[in-house]
Design an enzyme around this catalytic site. Sequence first.
Site, PDB file in Angstrom:
ATOM      1  N   ASP A 160      -1.514  52.047  18.873  1.00 46.61           N
ATOM      2  CA  ASP A 160      -1.951  53.193  19.677  1.00 46.61           C
ATOM      3  C   ASP A 160      -3.485  53.271  19.588  1.00 46.61           C
ATOM      4  OD1 ASP A 160      -2.642  55.714  20.664  1.00 46.61           O
ATOM      5  OD2 ASP A 160      -1.150  56.832  19.544  1.00 46.61           O
TER       6      ASP A 160
ATOM      7  N   LYS B  27      10.715  60.076  18.324  1.00 45.12           N
ATOM      8  CA  LYS B  27       9.600  59.629  17.477  1.00 45.12           C
ATOM      9  C   LYS B  27       9.287  60.744  16.499  1.00 45.12           C
ATOM     10  CE  LYS B  27       4.663  59.391  18.530  1.00 45.12           C
ATOM     11  NZ  LYS B  27       3.713  58.830  19.512  1.00 45.12           N
TER      12      LYS B  27
ATOM     13  N   ASP C  48       5.498  57.448  13.732  1.00 45.83           N
ATOM     14  CA  ASP C  48       4.068  57.313  14.073  1.00 45.83           C
ATOM     15  C   ASP C  48       3.229  57.849  12.917  1.00 45.83           C
ATOM     16  OD1 ASP C  48       1.552  57.209  15.192  1.00 45.83           O
ATOM     17  OD2 ASP C  48       1.999  58.508  16.902  1.00 45.83           O
TER      18      ASP C  48
ATOM     19  N   GLY D 113       1.410  60.206  24.758  1.00 44.59           N
ATOM     20  CA  GLY D 113       1.026  61.548  25.195  1.00 44.59           C
ATOM     21  C   GLY D 113       0.002  62.150  24.251  1.00 44.59           C
TER      22      GLY D 113
ATOM     23  N   LYS E 242       6.654  62.004  13.323  1.00 48.92           N
ATOM     24  CA  LYS E 242       5.359  61.743  12.703  1.00 48.92           C
ATOM     25  C   LYS E 242       5.568  61.560  11.209  1.00 48.92           C
ATOM     26  CE  LYS E 242       2.553  62.219  16.263  1.00 48.92           C
ATOM     27  NZ  LYS E 242       1.578  61.197  16.676  1.00 48.92           N
TER      28      LYS E 242
ATOM     29  N   LYS F  84      -2.278  54.982  26.600  1.00 48.88           N
ATOM     30  CA  LYS F  84      -2.656  56.353  26.928  1.00 48.88           C
ATOM     31  C   LYS F  84      -3.821  56.288  27.902  1.00 48.88           C
ATOM     32  CE  LYS F  84      -1.233  58.518  22.594  1.00 48.88           C
ATOM     33  NZ  LYS F  84      -1.682  58.988  21.273  1.00 48.88           N
TER      34      LYS F  84
ATOM     35  N   GLU G 290       4.402  53.094  14.578  1.00 47.58           N
ATOM     36  CA  GLU G 290       3.197  53.205  15.402  1.00 47.58           C
ATOM     37  C   GLU G 290       1.952  53.429  14.536  1.00 47.58           C
ATOM     38  OE1 GLU G 290       3.849  56.059  18.535  1.00 47.58           O
ATOM     39  OE2 GLU G 290       1.725  56.257  18.996  1.00 47.58           O
TER      40      GLU G 290
ATOM     41  N   SER H   8       8.155  63.217  20.943  1.00 47.15           N
ATOM     42  CA  SER H   8       7.384  63.045  19.714  1.00 47.15           C
ATOM     43  C   SER H   8       7.499  64.340  18.931  1.00 47.15           C
ATOM     44  CB  SER H   8       5.924  62.756  20.069  1.00 47.15           C
ATOM     45  OG  SER H   8       5.131  62.698  18.905  1.00 47.15           O
TER      46      SER H   8
HETATM   47  O1  OSB Z   1      -0.457  59.549  18.205  1.00 43.10           O
HETATM   48  O2  OSB Z   1       0.793  59.714  19.869  1.00 43.10           O
HETATM   49  C1  OSB Z   1       0.002  60.232  19.098  1.00 43.10           C
HETATM   50  C2  OSB Z   1      -0.359  63.961  19.899  1.00 43.10           C
HETATM   51  C3  OSB Z   1      -1.682  64.164  19.570  1.00 43.10           C
HETATM   52  C4  OSB Z   1      -2.414  63.129  19.073  1.00 43.10           C
HETATM   53  C5  OSB Z   1      -1.843  61.863  18.909  1.00 43.10           C
HETATM   54  C6  OSB Z   1      -0.521  61.654  19.243  1.00 43.10           C
HETATM   55  C7  OSB Z   1       0.237  62.722  19.714  1.00 43.10           C
HETATM   56  C8  OSB Z   1       1.654  62.622  20.029  1.00 43.10           C
HETATM   57  C9  OSB Z   1       2.173  63.648  21.009  1.00 43.10           C
HETATM   58  O3  OSB Z   1       2.429  61.893  19.471  1.00 43.10           O
HETATM   59  C10 OSB Z   1       2.890  63.104  22.168  1.00 43.10           C
HETATM   60  C11 OSB Z   1       3.169  64.202  23.151  1.00 43.10           C
HETATM   61  O4  OSB Z   1       2.290  64.496  23.999  1.00 43.10           O
HETATM   62  O5  OSB Z   1       4.248  64.775  23.079  1.00 43.10           O
HETATM   63 MG    MG Z   2       0.382  57.648  18.234  1.00 46.24          MG
END
Ligand code: OSB
Ligand code: MG
Length: 370
Positions: free
Chosen positions: A240, A163, A190, A292, A165, A264, A215, A137
């Site tokens: 999510d 992935k 995401d 994560g 953001k 999660k 996402e 991510s």
């Molecule tokens: O939406 O998946 C998410 C990290 C913090 C809060 C929300 C998210 C995330 C990630 C990080 O996408 C995933 C990772 O731990 O690498």
């Molecule tokens: Mg997410």
Amino acid sequence: MGIKIDRIILRHIRIPLVHFFETSFGRTFDRDIVLVEACAGDVSGWGEVTAGENPFYNEEWTGSVWPLIIDYIAPRILKHEFADASEVNARTAHIRGHNMTRGGVETAIWDLQARLHNEPLWKAIGGTRHEIGCGVSIGIQDSVEQLLEMIETEVAAGYQRIKMKIKPGWDVEVIRQVRERFPQIKLMADANSAYTLADIDHLKKLDDFYLMMIEQPLAHDDIIDHAVLQAALQTPICLDECIRSAHQAEQAIRLKAGRIINIKLGRVGGFGEAKRVHDVCQANNIPVWCGGMLESGIGRAHNIALSTLPNFVLPGDVSASKRYWKRDIIVPPVEVSPTGTITVSDAPGFGYEIDKEFLETLIVRQETLI
Ligand code: OSB
Ligand code: MG
């Protein structure tokens, strides 16, 4: 042989990320994490509360964790006779919300049980695979060039999917440039709830980029608008934030609010509910993957165990320790192979040891509950 917890040790640690992480709700430089050590005699199990530093992903934050455990969770757990770790979830199910805090304690007790039985946690929860597939991510960057460089690095490291953001102003045009440079990679986006149905025409443009999924585009607590959006998009929606229980998963599937679910552990309150979400999805042919929350090695090790369940058929956001930390709090650190996989440890419990010496140097606050 049942489990009786005679002591819970809470530790709040602060640990800097190797690189800041930015989502649509903000940028994180340092993690403030509450760790839970659940003790039965001289055996300990460890859990991690995956709440963020601020109540922006969900209602929890590092500061809400401590009093909730002391005032509401520990009194229901300490000295109670559990026949099995699967009974822990129900002991705190009367608490509204705060699943990450409940899950931090619950996952510690699953680890403890596995260590008491001298078996790997992944087998104890019903895992069926020895190797898990990994994606990464990647947060919002200061420039597209920086993002492209990071993707290059992670693809070269072997990660199976990328992935990125997104948020309004960092979405269609950025993805277009990523796709031009990397036409072949498995790519997804995401949004962390940054859009509404008013953005439907804009979101439809994402259909041009053959993304694996998008996402949580809409509100953190919505499934109804997601069903409207999914009907208008070709790209699968992955849920999510809005899936916090097996019941909500079942409702989202029934409404066709998405075609994929990210599980999660913290968001659903631990292994008991995560397995139920997994089972609901499996029964409905909805593939899942493990999300994560920038976890330390403890939460990461739990995520690896979770990812061995049979319906975790897509690469998750579980990646190498070194992407987050100069030095992790577990030994060995989590490592990823050149084909983007993690080999699951067969050592008892979650399969890694705690680096106690290093952990000591990170502690902001510690308290023993009896
Ligand atoms: O939406 O998946 C998410 C990290 C913090 C809060 C929300 C998210 C995330 C990630 C990080 O996408 C995933 C990772 O731990 O690498
Ligand atoms: Mg997410």
